[in-house]
Design a protein around this motif. Structure first.
Motif, mmCIF file in Angstrom:
data_model
loop_
_atom_site.group_PDB
_atom_site.id
_atom_site.type_symbol
_atom_site.label_atom_id
_atom_site.label_comp_id
_atom_site.label_asym_id
_atom_site.label_seq_id
_atom_site.Cartn_x
_atom_site.Cartn_y
_atom_site.Cartn_z
ATOM 1 N N ILE A 63 -13.391 7.592 -2.620
ATOM 2 C CA ILE A 63 -12.526 6.980 -4.041
ATOM 3 C C ILE A 63 -12.514 7.167 -5.229
ATOM 4 C CG2 ILE A 63 -10.466 5.594 -5.084
ATOM 5 C CD1 ILE A 63 -10.080 7.052 -2.165
ATOM 6 N N LEU A 82 -8.251 9.659 7.743
ATOM 7 C CA LEU A 82 -7.474 9.517 6.292
ATOM 8 C C LEU A 82 -7.588 8.290 5.724
ATOM 9 C CD1 LEU A 82 -5.898 10.936 3.950
ATOM 10 C CD2 LEU A 82 -3.829 9.052 4.942
ATOM 11 N N GLN A 93 -7.382 5.295 2.320
ATOM 12 C CA GLN A 93 -6.445 5.267 1.152
ATOM 13 C C GLN A 93 -7.380 4.440 0.519
ATOM 14 O OE1 GLN A 93 -2.309 5.731 2.750
ATOM 15 N NE2 GLN A 93 -3.565 4.845 4.055
ATOM 16 N N ASP A 94 -6.363 4.875 -1.210
ATOM 17 C CA ASP A 94 -6.720 3.508 -2.165
ATOM 18 C C ASP A 94 -5.463 2.683 -1.874
ATOM 19 O OD1 ASP A 94 -4.239 4.762 -3.449
ATOM 20 O OD2 ASP A 94 -5.584 5.362 -5.330
ATOM 21 N N GLU A 115 0.360 2.643 -1.951
ATOM 22 C CA GLU A 115 1.296 2.495 -0.648
ATOM 23 C C GLU A 115 1.688 4.722 -0.983
ATOM 24 O OE1 GLU A 115 5.022 0.306 -0.542
ATOM 25 O OE2 GLU A 115 3.663 -0.504 0.895
ATOM 26 N N LEU A 151 2.382 6.837 2.248
ATOM 27 C CA LEU A 151 2.599 7.542 3.537
ATOM 28 C C LEU A 151 3.391 6.993 5.168
ATOM 29 C CD1 LEU A 151 0.971 9.201 6.023
ATOM 30 C CD2 LEU A 151 -0.597 7.347 6.544
ATOM 31 N N PRO A 202 -0.765 -0.490 4.118
ATOM 32 C CA PRO A 202 -2.072 0.221 3.313
ATOM 33 C C PRO A 202 -3.332 -0.471 4.370
ATOM 34 C CG PRO A 202 -1.342 -0.004 1.280
ATOM 35 C CD PRO A 202 -0.170 -0.179 3.328
ATOM 36 N N VAL A 252 4.543 11.990 2.189
ATOM 37 C CA VAL A 252 4.566 10.990 1.639
ATOM 38 C C VAL A 252 4.607 11.016 0.018
ATOM 39 C CG1 VAL A 252 2.465 10.878 -0.036
ATOM 40 C CG2 VAL A 252 1.438 11.707 2.056
ATOM 41 N N ARG A 274 -2.336 8.120 -7.283
ATOM 42 C CA ARG A 274 -2.763 7.396 -5.550
ATOM 43 C C ARG A 274 -4.230 8.821 -5.334
ATOM 44 N NH1 ARG A 274 -0.439 9.123 -0.895
ATOM 45 N NH2 ARG A 274 -1.632 7.435 0.894
ATOM 46 N N SER A 288 -6.051 9.798 -1.499
ATOM 47 C CA SER A 288 -6.117 9.386 -0.462
ATOM 48 C C SER A 288 -7.323 10.765 -0.353
ATOM 49 C CB SER A 288 -5.097 10.203 0.097
ATOM 50 O OG SER A 288 -4.829 10.826 0.015
#
Length: 365
Positions: free
Chosen positions: A107, A249, A251-252, A255, A257, A270, A295, A303, A305
């Motif tokens: 990330i 996937l 993610q950081d 949110e 997704l 998340p 998204v 963000r 991902s």
């Protein structure tokens, strides 16, 4: 203004958008350009009325613990996977062995890549979908009538030694950290394939598809969604399903997704350090359904991902397993290959599950 002058202005505007959302934001932006404003029926709902009357409802996806999958509770976990694939098309994986530095480092180094000057990132911008490295914007910037609030970096990743020399050399640790991430996600994918095939009552150790998938393609896609001044007008990515077998996937903590669940868009809650796994179109040709997802963006936080998309080799013909079809359960889709998919998305604006629908067999009853 003459028609020729108007055409020049339009061309210059388009060039500006082709450089990406990050470039626009870095040069100052107080409102969303018209090119990014979606038709009203397609926009996310962010009105004051909704915020006041509707409590925020995030979706908690089924959780798969890989340590449990490898232990004595395997049969119970396989049942959970089957139910998750049938009812959601998504689940979250925890205790996968990448909770620490591998995920965090990926990330962070991806953030650094998108913080590079535009001139450095532009080295990898190309319209060639077969390029081993491709930097771009929107969903399909050569075909999208309305652009998405998203920049991306796509890295072909398997077999890794073939592609690694093409990957960005800046930031200086990008290749080494991304290579570790690609290898670890490929290992996780192999475990998940075996479990999913077993949940379909197919022996993953003896199935031809399982062997093909071990040698299959892997595409690592880094998504960058800068803060958006008017997030209610646009999308980070439009509704779509993934072409492939499975997507993993990372993610950081921001949110964004959303998946289509019971005919409504719901935001996935998340879980820090987890991977969201979703069914791709290739797996729908077996039994489980690929699910539409999109998204959202927001006005305050960037963000990041990182999606690892796994599918059959590009030369493979994708078709249902003979173990899952018979005269009472005939194939639902025509056999297909990667070239057919590329031709489809290169010729039109990709929408919803249109490619998969184009391969559907309409049986006469």
């Amino acid at each position: 203004m003459s028609p020729s002058m108007t055409a020049l202005v339009v061309e210059e505007e388009n060039k500006k958008y082709q450089r990406g959302v990050k470039h626009l934001c870095d040069n100052g932006l107080t409102k969303v350009p018209t090119k990014y404003i979606w038709p009203e029926p397609d926009r996310p709902i962010f009105t004051k009325f909704d915020k006041l009357t509707k409590p925020k409802q995030n979706l908690k996806l089924p959780i798969i613990d890989i340590t449990e999958l490898l232990g004595p509770n395997r049969s119970h976990v396989l049942q959970t996977i089957a139910e998750a694939c049938e009812n959601y098309g998504f689940f979250q994986v925890v205790n996968h062995g990448m909770e620490g530095d591998v995920s965090r480092n990926m990330i962070e180094v991806c953030k650094k890549f998108f913080e590079l000057p535009y001139e450095e990132r532009s080295k990898y911008m190309t319209a060639d979908m077969s390029a081993p490295v491709r930097c771009g914007t929107s969903f399909n910037q050569s075909k999208d009538n309305v652009f998405c609030w998203r920049d991306f970096l796509k890295l072909s990743a398997h077999p890794l030694p073939d592609y690694l020399p093409y990957w960005p050399s800046s930031p200086t640790d990008f290749r080494s950290l991304a290579a570790i991430y690609a290898k670890e996600t490929k290992d996780m994918f192999d475990k998940m394939v075996k479990a999913i095939l077993e949940s379909l009552e197919i022996d993953g150790d003896g199935d031809d598809a399982a062997e093909e998938l071990k040698a299959g393609s892997q595409l690592v896609v880094v998504n960058c969604y800068p803060p958006c001044p008017q997030p209610e007008l646009t999308l980070g990515m439009p509704p779509h399903s993934d072409y492939g077998f499975l997507t993993l996937l990372l993610q950081d903590d921001v949110e964004g997704l959303q998946i289509m669940y019971r005919d409504e868009w719901v935001t996935v809650d998340p879980i820090p350090g987890s991977f969201v796994v979703n069914v791709g179109d290739h797996l729908e040709q077996r039994r489980y359904k690929s699910v539409l997802h999109r998204v959202l963006v927001n006005s305050t936080k960037p963000r990041i991902s990182v999606a690892s998309l796994h599918s059959f080799p590009f030369t493979s013909v994708v078709k249902p397993s003979p173990k899952l079809t018979d005269e009472h359960n005939p194939p639902q889709y025509m056999d297909t290959d990667f070239d057919t998919f590329l031709q489809y998305i290169s010729s039109r604006e990709p929408k919803w599950k249109n490619f998969l629908e184009s391969r559907k067999i309409h049986h006469i009853r």
